[in-house]
Motif scaffolding. Structure first.
Motif, short mmCIF file in Angstrom:
data_model
loop_
_atom_site.label_atom_id
_atom_site.label_comp_id
_atom_site.label_asym_id
_atom_site.label_seq_id
_atom_site.Cartn_x
_atom_site.Cartn_y
_atom_site.Cartn_z
N THR A 4 31.87 40.27 54.44
CA THR A 4 32.19 40.60 53.06
C THR A 4 33.01 39.50 52.42
N THR A 5 32.95 39.42 51.11
CA THR A 5 33.74 38.45 50.35
C THR A 5 34.52 39.20 49.28
N GLN A 6 35.83 38.99 49.27
CA GLN A 6 36.70 39.63 48.29
C GLN A 6 37.62 38.57 47.69
N PRO A 7 38.16 38.86 46.49
CA PRO A 7 39.19 37.94 45.97
C PRO A 7 40.39 37.96 46.90
N ILE A 8 41.03 36.83 47.03
CA ILE A 8 42.17 36.74 47.94
C ILE A 8 43.35 37.55 47.41
N SER A 9 43.55 37.52 46.10
CA SER A 9 44.70 38.24 45.53
C SER A 9 44.40 38.68 44.10
N MET A 10 45.15 39.68 43.66
CA MET A 10 45.06 40.17 42.29
C MET A 10 46.43 40.65 41.85
N ASP A 11 46.70 40.46 40.57
CA ASP A 11 47.95 40.96 40.00
C ASP A 11 47.62 42.05 38.99
N SER A 12 48.50 43.02 38.89
CA SER A 12 48.33 44.08 37.92
C SER A 12 49.69 44.60 37.51
N TYR A 13 49.70 45.47 36.50
CA TYR A 13 50.94 46.09 36.05
C TYR A 13 50.85 47.59 36.24
N GLU A 14 52.00 48.19 36.38
CA GLU A 14 52.04 49.65 36.56
C GLU A 14 51.27 50.35 35.45
N GLY A 15 50.54 51.36 35.80
CA GLY A 15 49.82 52.15 34.82
C GLY A 15 48.42 51.66 34.51
N GLN A 16 48.10 50.44 34.94
CA GLN A 16 46.77 49.91 34.67
C GLN A 16 45.76 50.40 35.70
N GLU A 17 44.49 50.30 35.33
CA GLU A 17 43.42 50.56 36.29
C GLU A 17 43.07 49.23 36.96
N VAL A 18 42.91 49.26 38.25
CA VAL A 18 42.59 48.05 39.01
C VAL A 18 41.21 48.20 39.65
N ASN A 19 40.40 47.18 39.47
CA ASN A 19 39.07 47.16 40.08
C ASN A 19 38.97 45.96 41.02
N ILE A 20 38.69 46.21 42.26
CA ILE A 20 38.53 45.15 43.26
C ILE A 20 37.07 45.16 43.71
N THR A 21 36.41 44.02 43.50
CA THR A 21 34.99 43.93 43.83
C THR A 21 34.79 43.19 45.15
N CYS A 22 33.86 43.67 45.92
CA CYS A 22 33.54 43.09 47.23
C CYS A 22 32.05 42.77 47.26
N SER A 23 31.72 41.57 47.75
CA SER A 23 30.32 41.18 47.90
C SER A 23 29.90 41.34 49.35
N HIS A 24 28.73 41.91 49.56
CA HIS A 24 28.19 42.07 50.91
C HIS A 24 26.69 41.92 50.83
N ASN A 25 26.25 40.67 50.66
CA ASN A 25 24.84 40.38 50.44
C ASN A 25 23.93 40.75 51.61
N ASN A 26 24.49 40.74 52.81
CA ASN A 26 23.66 41.02 53.99
C ASN A 26 23.77 42.45 54.48
#
Lengths: 110, 119
Positions: A4-26
């Motif tokens: 799988t491939t994911q972003p190494i890091s993400m920043d967000s603020y309290e109260g926000q919605e966070v979406n983390i996407t993962c790639s899994h081509n195989n």
């Protein structure tokens, strides 16, 4: 072994919605998509699992498009306590074959 | 129902000594997995055991490392003649089963880990 491939890091603020996407081509036909959360100095904790379309539980939602080559973990209204590393895993029911990768380090700011 | 219990939480060993890490799975779980995590890295699979059987040890180094899950008692991960490169967090996970029919479930429950430091 499906990787799988994911972003190494993400920043967000309290109260926000966070979406983390993962790639899994195989991804294979029998594979499920599972997400784990890990806090510092603790073992990973199961968050959610899905095969296709959308899955929702009390913690998160998981969106999986028709081709299943990616998935998105959605965390509604994050708080500081959601700061953790999130791992996307792909595999069938043989847990020992799961590949954890480096995960996505989510940093929630006040 | 207690979770997966690992002990000790922290272990310091000098180079050349032996390290023994223990894992008691959740009640009713008969499958145990050991993972190793280096700082700032993901978990790496080491070995998968059922009671009295090693099912998959493809992630275990060929030398100095061994694991067991006896009929009675905890699972043990044993590292002989430790070296500095063995310093890591070692996590144990357990699950009630490894294969389902239509309702597949790959959830596993992790312990708090044992942090091994080799000095």
């Amino acid at each position: 072994l499906a990787k799988t491939t994911q972003p190494i890091s993400m920043d967000s603020y309290e109260g926000q919605e966070v979406n983390i996407t993962c790639s899994h081509n195989n991804i294979a036909t029998n594979d499920y998509i599972t997400w784990y959360q890990q806090f510092p100095s603790q073992g990973p904790r199961f968050i959610i699992q899905g095969y296709k379309t959308k899955v929702t539980n009390e913690v998160a939602s998981l969106f999986i498009p028709a081709d299943r080559k990616s998935s998105t973990l959605s965390l509604p209204r994050v708080s500081l306590s959601d700061t953790a590393v999130y791992y996307c895993l792909v595999g069938d029911d043989n847990f020992n074959k799961f590949y954890f990768g480096s995960g996505t380090k989510l940093n929630v700011k006040p | 129902n207690a979770g997966v219990m690992q002990n000790p939480r922290h272990l310091v060993r000098r180079r050349g000594q032996e390290a023994r890490l223990r894992c008691s799975p959740m009640k009713g779980h008969s499958h145990v997995y050991w993972y190793r995590q280096l700082p700032e890295e993901g978990l790496k699979f080491m070995v998968y055991l059922q009671k009295e059987n090693i099912i998959d040890e493809s992630g275990m180094p060929k030398e100095r490392f061994s694991a067991e899950f006896p009929k009675e008692g905890p699972s043990i991960l044993r590292i002989q003649q430790v070296v500095r490169g063995d310093s890591a967090a070692y996590f144990c996970a357990s699950s009630p089963r490894d294969r389902f029919g239509a309702t597949r479930n790959t959830e596993a429950f992790f312990g708090q880990g044992t942090r091994l430091t080799v000095v």
